[in-house]
Design an enzyme around this catalytic site. Structure first.
Site, PDB file in Angstrom:
ATOM      1  N   ASP A   1       0.920  -1.337   0.184  1.00  0.00           N
ATOM      2  CA  ASP A   1       0.058   0.187   0.080  1.00  0.00           C
ATOM      3  C   ASP A   1       0.967   1.136  -0.009  1.00  0.00           C
ATOM      4  OD1 ASP A   1      -1.731  -2.074   0.599  1.00  0.00           O
ATOM      5  OD2 ASP A   1      -2.875  -1.075   2.312  1.00  0.00           O
TER       6      ASP A   1
ATOM      7  N   LYS B   1      -6.881   3.384  -2.335  1.00  0.00           N
ATOM      8  CA  LYS B   1      -7.152   3.392  -1.043  1.00  0.00           C
ATOM      9  C   LYS B   1      -7.323   4.809  -0.388  1.00  0.00           C
ATOM     10  CE  LYS B   1      -4.733   2.070   3.352  1.00  0.00           C
ATOM     11  NZ  LYS B   1      -3.608   1.255   3.754  1.00  0.00           N
TER      12      LYS B   1
ATOM     13  N   LYS C   1     -10.313   0.304  -1.390  1.00  0.00           N
ATOM     14  CA  LYS C   1      -9.985   0.176   0.059  1.00  0.00           C
ATOM     15  C   LYS C   1     -10.360   1.308   1.040  1.00  0.00           C
ATOM     16  CE  LYS C   1      -6.692  -1.141   3.512  1.00  0.00           C
ATOM     17  NZ  LYS C   1      -5.208  -1.806   3.843  1.00  0.00           N
TER      18      LYS C   1
END
Length: 247
Positions: A108, A171, A201
């Site tokens: 990430d 995300k 996300k």
């Protein structure tokens, strides 16, 4: 671990988990506090296995340890350029490559939020592409856009940059930015922009069952939770406020 995510990764629109086990498959069970210890990470992995989560998400220094403890029982995710994103792209790429070598299944990465605020979306795309080149195709790359710090137009542009650079997910947040974490509006906008081509996300401030279901309803296909047990307990009518903080 194979990168293919369970059906919860990209459920059909309107699909909501019916019980705690189904919700757990959406979850990256997260510990990113600076004061975390090796023992804390061991406990996180064991709790994640017990709860049935999809993955644990931990700092890069813990990847090798988490991968050993997990031993294929769940995926291991980590962060890159965290939490500011103000790292040279080559440094982010090197960090990501090291994490994969240490056993990370997913990375990430944080964008340079300032570049997005300046409208330098080509630079944002190039930054993401540099990390994508360092992360093999069988490993998921999620792009943290820090949505609470961006305008709607900036969110759309950054999501398009992530898609064009070959990312697998966008995300919402690091959970550490003073502007805030995930919001239903941001998730809806992100999901509408990527149109199912990427996962979404939601992370940062998702602390109750109602929060989690609202994010999934808005289009989230993964959740970053630090208080997973408390969220899942909501299905049994238990305490819905998660005990975790900082993500």
């Amino acid at each position: 671990m194979n990168r293919s995510t369970p059906s919860a990764a990209r459920p059909g629109q309107g699909d909501l988990p019916a019980d705690a086990l189904a919700l757990a498959r959406f979850v990256d069970h997260t510990l990113l506090k600076p004061e975390a210890t090796t023992a804390d990470v061991t406990a996180l992995v064991e709790e994640g296995v017990r709860l049935g989560v999809f993955s644990v998400c931990i700092s890069p220094t813990f990847v090798a340890h988490a991968a050993r403890v997990a031993a294929g029982r769940l995926a291991v995710a980590t962060v890159c350029g965290f939490p500011s994103g103000k790292h040279v792209s080559a440094v982010k790429a090197a960090e990501a490559a090291r994490s994969v070598a240490d056993g990370a299944d997913e990375v990430d990465m944080v964008i340079d939020v300032g570049a997005a605020k300046e409208g330098a979306f080509d630079a944002v795309r190039a930054d993401i592409a540099a990390v994508r080149a360092a992360v093999p195709a069988e490993h998921l790359l999620k792009v943290i856009i820090e949505a609470a710090a961006l305008t709607d137009d900036e969110i759309v542009a950054v999501c398009r940059a992530a898609r064009d650079a070959g990312a697998d997910f966008v995300k919402t947040s690091t959970g550490f930015h003073p502007a805030g974490g995930a919001s239903v509006h941001a998730v809806e906008l992100m999901a509408g922009t990527v149109g199912g081509a990427l996962g979404v996300k939601a992370s940062g401030g998702v602390r109750t069952l109602d929060d989690a279901l609202a994010m999934i309803r808005a289009g989230a296909t993964r959740l970053g939770l630090s208080g997973t047990a408390g969220v899942l307990a909501g299905f049994a009518g238990g305490e819905q406020a998660a005990a975790g903080s900082g993500y």
